[in-house]
Write a protein that holds these residues in place. Sequence first.
Motif, mmCIF file in Angstrom:
data_model
loop_
_atom_site.group_PDB
_atom_site.id
_atom_site.type_symbol
_atom_site.label_atom_id
_atom_site.label_comp_id
_atom_site.label_asym_id
_atom_site.label_seq_id
_atom_site.Cartn_x
_atom_site.Cartn_y
_atom_site.Cartn_z
ATOM 1 N N SER A 1 -18.401 22.411 25.089
ATOM 2 C CA SER A 1 -18.919 21.933 26.375
ATOM 3 C C SER A 1 -20.435 21.866 26.405
ATOM 4 N N HIS A 2 -21.097 22.490 25.416
ATOM 5 C CA HIS A 2 -22.561 22.464 25.379
ATOM 6 C C HIS A 2 -23.101 21.652 24.211
ATOM 7 N N GLY A 3 -22.291 20.734 23.702
ATOM 8 C CA GLY A 3 -22.837 19.746 22.783
ATOM 9 C C GLY A 3 -22.521 19.894 21.324
ATOM 10 N N ALA A 4 -21.717 20.880 20.916
ATOM 11 C CA ALA A 4 -21.372 20.997 19.495
ATOM 12 C C ALA A 4 -20.618 19.747 19.046
ATOM 13 N N ASP A 5 -21.014 19.201 17.916
ATOM 14 C CA ASP A 5 -20.367 17.997 17.391
ATOM 15 C C ASP A 5 -19.110 18.323 16.599
ATOM 16 N N GLY A 6 -18.976 19.564 16.203
ATOM 17 C CA GLY A 6 -17.809 19.994 15.464
ATOM 18 C C GLY A 6 -17.827 21.499 15.343
ATOM 19 N N LEU A 7 -16.749 22.078 14.856
ATOM 20 C CA LEU A 7 -16.607 23.522 14.735
ATOM 21 C C LEU A 7 -16.260 23.898 13.305
ATOM 22 N N VAL A 8 -16.722 25.065 12.892
ATOM 23 C CA VAL A 8 -16.462 25.585 11.557
ATOM 24 C C VAL A 8 -15.817 26.956 11.718
ATOM 25 N N LEU A 9 -14.587 27.119 11.240
ATOM 26 C CA LEU A 9 -13.936 28.420 11.344
ATOM 27 C C LEU A 9 -12.816 28.549 10.345
ATOM 28 N N GLY A 10 -12.346 29.770 10.185
ATOM 29 C CA GLY A 10 -11.207 30.031 9.323
ATOM 30 C C GLY A 10 -10.490 31.260 9.816
ATOM 31 N N ALA A 11 -9.175 31.297 9.636
ATOM 32 C CA ALA A 11 -8.379 32.460 10.007
ATOM 33 C C ALA A 11 -7.211 32.588 9.042
ATOM 34 N N LEU A 12 -6.941 33.809 8.635
ATOM 35 C CA LEU A 12 -5.869 34.073 7.687
ATOM 36 C C LEU A 12 -4.905 35.106 8.242
ATOM 37 N N THR A 13 -3.687 35.085 7.722
ATOM 38 C CA THR A 13 -2.724 36.124 8.036
ATOM 39 C C THR A 13 -2.997 37.317 7.127
ATOM 40 N N GLU A 14 -2.300 38.434 7.370
ATOM 41 C CA GLU A 14 -2.575 39.640 6.591
ATOM 42 C C GLU A 14 -2.214 39.494 5.118
ATOM 43 N N ASP A 15 -1.348 38.549 4.788
ATOM 44 C CA ASP A 15 -1.003 38.327 3.386
ATOM 45 C C ASP A 15 -1.809 37.200 2.755
ATOM 46 N N GLY A 16 -2.893 36.803 3.426
ATOM 47 C CA GLY A 16 -3.812 35.833 2.841
ATOM 48 C C GLY A 16 -3.387 34.394 2.950
ATOM 49 N N ARG A 17 -2.505 34.078 3.885
ATOM 50 C CA ARG A 17 -2.084 32.693 4.098
ATOM 51 C C ARG A 17 -2.866 32.094 5.260
ATOM 52 N N VAL A 18 -2.864 30.785 5.342
ATOM 53 C CA VAL A 18 -3.553 30.110 6.437
ATOM 54 C C VAL A 18 -2.869 30.436 7.764
ATOM 55 N N ASP A 19 -3.655 30.886 8.733
ATOM 56 C CA ASP A 19 -3.136 31.071 10.089
ATOM 57 C C ASP A 19 -3.320 29.738 10.812
ATOM 58 N N ALA A 20 -2.295 28.909 10.733
ATOM 59 C CA ALA A 20 -2.397 27.525 11.201
ATOM 60 C C ALA A 20 -2.699 27.417 12.690
ATOM 61 N N GLU A 21 -2.283 28.396 13.476
ATOM 62 C CA GLU A 21 -2.486 28.320 14.914
ATOM 63 C C GLU A 21 -3.948 28.506 15.302
ATOM 64 N N LEU A 22 -4.716 29.204 14.472
ATOM 65 C CA LEU A 22 -6.117 29.474 14.804
ATOM 66 C C LEU A 22 -7.093 28.534 14.118
ATOM 67 N N CYS A 23 -6.717 28.025 12.960
ATOM 68 C CA CYS A 23 -7.627 27.138 12.239
ATOM 69 C C CYS A 23 -7.711 25.786 12.939
ATOM 70 N N MET A 24 -8.918 25.241 13.074
ATOM 71 C CA MET A 24 -9.074 23.964 13.769
ATOM 72 C C MET A 24 -9.640 22.895 12.850
ATOM 73 N N GLU A 25 -10.775 23.107 12.255
ATOM 74 C CA GLU A 25 -11.347 22.074 11.389
ATOM 75 C C GLU A 25 -11.577 22.558 9.966
ATOM 76 N N LEU A 26 -12.164 23.735 9.848
ATOM 77 C CA LEU A 26 -12.453 24.257 8.518
ATOM 78 C C LEU A 26 -11.819 25.613 8.358
ATOM 79 N N LEU A 27 -11.604 26.013 7.091
ATOM 80 C CA LEU A 27 -10.900 27.245 6.786
ATOM 81 C C LEU A 27 -11.756 28.162 5.928
ATOM 82 N N ALA A 28 -11.553 29.479 6.078
ATOM 83 C CA ALA A 28 -12.132 30.454 5.151
ATOM 84 C C ALA A 28 -11.338 30.362 3.853
#
Length: 239
Positions: free
Chosen positions: A87-114
């Motif tokens: 809402s304050h002008g970011a053109d995109g987001l950078v984030l990553g989220a994993l499950t405890e066994d090191g898999r992609v947490d698809a529900e939290l990841c939006m554009e980029l992943l750790a």
Amino acid sequence: MADSFLMEVCVDSVESAVNAERGGAGRLELCTSLLEGGLTPSLGLLQVVKRYVKIPVYVMIRPRGGDFLYSDQDVEVMRRDVELMKSHGADGLVLGALTEDGRVDAELCMELLAFDVAHDPAVALETLVSLGFERVLTSGCDSSALEGLPVIKRIIDQAKGRIIIMPGGGITERNLQRILEGSGAQELHCSARSSRDSAMKFRNTCVTMGAAFSAPEYGLKVADVSKVRTLNAIARNTL
């Protein structure tokens, strides 16, 4: 091919943002606490950076240092930060989220992943592709993009243009050409920083603001215009 090359520079100050754009960066990753790998910046920093640069500004969404397994409270902070930054002008987001066994947490990841701490990069990549992600920032699951070059090349081949693979980590003028030639990447992530002395005249060297690993109070690291230009020129002459 050089015309399609894009350099993303990681910045944590307005000065670095301006220098990165002057040096030819095509996009900024805005964060704070680079010593911890980057954390969510303040809204004030985002707003002022947006006033001074014209290139896209992607904002890091990472509420704390450490791993990428987030608690419910962490997720609450991240969701709020996503709303505020967009809402304050970011053109995109950078984030990553994993499950405890090191898999992609698809529900939290939006554009980029750790991506580099995922259990299986090949599987993680396919998850991101299926979710419609735009790009992956990676050092090839190693200490630097040069060390991880074989993995970077392998996942670029696997991606087959379905998602952008962006090498990052320890990229310098000395190794950039080798990384680009060895991977075939069309986007690059770097900080391109150099040190400069603080303008402070009074200095109390007996006091430090934080743990022993913190940066010196009287030494600043900012994106260097000439370094960005040099890296950009090397990349465009390589591709």
